[in-house]
Design a protein around this motif. Structure first.
Motif, mmCIF file in Angstrom:
data_model
loop_
_atom_site.group_PDB
_atom_site.id
_atom_site.type_symbol
_atom_site.label_atom_id
_atom_site.label_comp_id
_atom_site.label_asym_id
_atom_site.label_seq_id
_atom_site.Cartn_x
_atom_site.Cartn_y
_atom_site.Cartn_z
ATOM 1 N N ASP A 189 0.834 -1.208 0.000
ATOM 2 C CA ASP A 189 0.000 0.000 0.000
ATOM 3 C C ASP A 189 0.867 1.256 0.000
ATOM 4 O OD1 ASP A 189 -2.244 -1.559 0.131
ATOM 5 O OD2 ASP A 189 -2.788 -0.990 2.187
ATOM 6 N N LEU A 190 0.357 2.301 -0.627
ATOM 7 C CA LEU A 190 0.999 3.610 -0.539
ATOM 8 C C LEU A 190 0.378 4.369 0.616
ATOM 9 C CD1 LEU A 190 1.279 4.776 -4.252
ATOM 10 C CD2 LEU A 190 3.090 3.944 -2.764
ATOM 11 N N VAL A 191 1.225 4.970 1.445
ATOM 12 C CA VAL A 191 0.756 5.686 2.628
ATOM 13 C C VAL A 191 1.447 7.043 2.721
ATOM 14 C CG1 VAL A 191 0.208 3.599 3.937
ATOM 15 C CG2 VAL A 191 2.487 4.582 4.092
ATOM 16 N N TRP A 192 0.798 7.960 3.426
ATOM 17 C CA TRP A 192 1.370 9.272 3.724
ATOM 18 C C TRP A 192 1.865 9.229 5.159
ATOM 19 C CZ3 TRP A 192 3.225 13.476 1.679
ATOM 20 C CH2 TRP A 192 3.347 14.637 2.448
ATOM 21 N N ASP A 193 3.162 9.444 5.343
ATOM 22 C CA ASP A 193 3.760 9.484 6.668
ATOM 23 C C ASP A 193 3.664 10.923 7.160
ATOM 24 O OD1 ASP A 193 5.285 9.398 8.953
ATOM 25 O OD2 ASP A 193 7.045 8.508 8.011
ATOM 26 N N THR A 194 2.806 11.156 8.153
ATOM 27 C CA THR A 194 2.581 12.518 8.639
ATOM 28 C C THR A 194 3.769 13.070 9.401
ATOM 29 O OG1 THR A 194 1.503 11.692 10.656
ATOM 30 C CG2 THR A 194 0.082 12.170 8.762
ATOM 31 N N THR A 195 4.659 12.208 9.869
ATOM 32 C CA THR A 195 5.841 12.668 10.600
ATOM 33 C C THR A 195 6.901 13.210 9.650
ATOM 34 O OG1 THR A 195 5.434 11.038 12.313
ATOM 35 C CG2 THR A 195 7.636 11.987 12.230
ATOM 36 N N THR A 196 7.204 12.449 8.601
ATOM 37 C CA THR A 196 8.251 12.864 7.656
ATOM 38 C C THR A 196 7.701 13.656 6.478
ATOM 39 O OG1 THR A 196 8.087 10.804 6.399
ATOM 40 C CG2 THR A 196 9.682 10.870 8.226
ATOM 41 N N ARG A 204 6.055 12.561 3.770
ATOM 42 C CA ARG A 204 6.340 11.969 2.465
ATOM 43 C C ARG A 204 5.552 10.681 2.268
ATOM 44 N NH1 ARG A 204 12.623 10.123 2.735
ATOM 45 N NH2 ARG A 204 12.220 8.519 4.227
ATOM 46 N N VAL A 205 5.442 10.296 0.999
ATOM 47 C CA VAL A 205 4.722 9.095 0.611
ATOM 48 C C VAL A 205 5.688 7.920 0.627
ATOM 49 C CG1 VAL A 205 3.500 7.953 -1.293
ATOM 50 C CG2 VAL A 205 3.067 10.365 -0.794
ATOM 51 N N GLY A 206 5.201 6.785 1.101
ATOM 52 C CA GLY A 206 6.010 5.579 1.105
ATOM 53 C C GLY A 206 5.175 4.360 0.775
ATOM 54 N N GLU A 207 5.838 3.339 0.270
ATOM 55 C CA GLU A 207 5.204 2.047 0.012
ATOM 56 C C GLU A 207 5.507 1.146 1.194
ATOM 57 O OE1 GLU A 207 5.362 -1.633 -3.190
ATOM 58 O OE2 GLU A 207 6.610 0.131 -3.507
ATOM 59 N N VAL A 208 4.489 0.491 1.733
ATOM 60 C CA VAL A 208 4.673 -0.392 2.882
ATOM 61 C C VAL A 208 5.411 -1.649 2.418
ATOM 62 C CG1 VAL A 208 3.520 -1.760 4.667
ATOM 63 C CG2 VAL A 208 2.586 0.465 3.997
ATOM 64 N N MET A 209 6.574 -1.896 3.036
ATOM 65 C CA MET A 209 7.384 -3.054 2.693
ATOM 66 C C MET A 209 7.223 -4.178 3.718
ATOM 67 S SD MET A 209 8.452 -1.854 -0.023
ATOM 68 C CE MET A 209 9.367 -3.273 -0.528
ATOM 69 N N ASP A 210 7.013 -3.825 4.983
ATOM 70 C CA ASP A 210 6.912 -4.813 6.053
ATOM 71 C C ASP A 210 6.307 -4.139 7.284
ATOM 72 O OD1 ASP A 210 7.168 -7.241 7.354
ATOM 73 O OD2 ASP A 210 9.295 -7.006 7.807
ATOM 74 N N ARG A 217 9.326 2.632 2.000
ATOM 75 C CA ARG A 217 10.344 3.117 1.069
ATOM 76 C C ARG A 217 9.643 3.990 0.039
ATOM 77 N NH1 ARG A 217 11.812 -1.923 -2.894
ATOM 78 N NH2 ARG A 217 9.910 -1.765 -4.065
ATOM 79 N N PRO A 218 10.385 4.894 -0.598
ATOM 80 C CA PRO A 218 9.761 5.729 -1.621
ATOM 81 C C PRO A 218 9.236 4.864 -2.769
ATOM 82 C CG PRO A 218 11.926 6.581 -1.017
ATOM 83 C CD PRO A 218 11.791 5.245 -0.372
ATOM 84 N N PRO A 219 8.120 5.244 -3.392
ATOM 85 C CA PRO A 219 7.616 4.492 -4.537
ATOM 86 C C PRO A 219 8.681 4.414 -5.622
ATOM 87 C CG PRO A 219 6.001 6.103 -3.831
ATOM 88 C CD PRO A 219 7.264 6.376 -3.066
ATOM 89 N N GLY A 220 8.902 3.238 -6.134
ATOM 90 C CA GLY A 220 9.903 3.060 -7.180
ATOM 91 C C GLY A 220 11.292 2.774 -6.644
ATOM 92 N N GLY A 221 11.475 2.777 -5.333
ATOM 93 C CA GLY A 221 12.768 2.435 -4.745
ATOM 94 C C GLY A 221 13.419 3.601 -4.038
#
Length: 112
Positions: free
Chosen positions: A27-34, A36-42, A51-55
């Motif tokens: 899933d893509l999520v918005w991290d309100t602390t940092t 930025r958008v990240g993809e859930v890896m674990d 991690r950022p989408p696309g690596g």
């Protein structure tokens, strides 16, 4: 009393209301602390590895700081994911790696 990973505190949204959102791997999520958008890896103990989408360089975030991200449907993303899925299912690691690199290039050019 501080919480432990075995006893996570109740997750709250930005508005302070209890959160029922639990992201899944991929899933893509918005991290309100940092901010930025990240993809859930674990995930473990309500901590998510993103991690950022696309690596890119991964980071950790608490579950209560994550919000879902909605994005427009992309046919090219679907095509690349299907190619990766087929290569992985067929045991072709080299081709799967090429599809992974293709997704990174596509994400940087089309979605950033």
């Amino acid at each position: 009393m501080p919480h432990t990973p075995e006893q996570p505190r109740e997750a709250l949204t930005v508005t302070g209301a209890p959160s029922t959102y639990t992201p899944a791997t991929g899933d893509l999520v918005w991290d309100t602390t940092t901010k930025r958008v990240g993809e859930v890896m674990d995930t473990r103990w309500m901590r998510y590895q993103l991690r950022p989408p696309g690596g890119g360089i991964e980071w950790h975030a608490a579950g209560e700081n994550l919000l879902p991200v909605t994005q427009p449907h992309c046919m090219e993303c679907d095509r690349i994911k299907a190619g990766h899925r087929d290569a992985t299912a067929g045991g072709n690691r080299r081709l799967a790696e090429e599809w992974t690199m293709a997704m990174g290039r596509h994400q940087r050019t089309a979605h950033s």
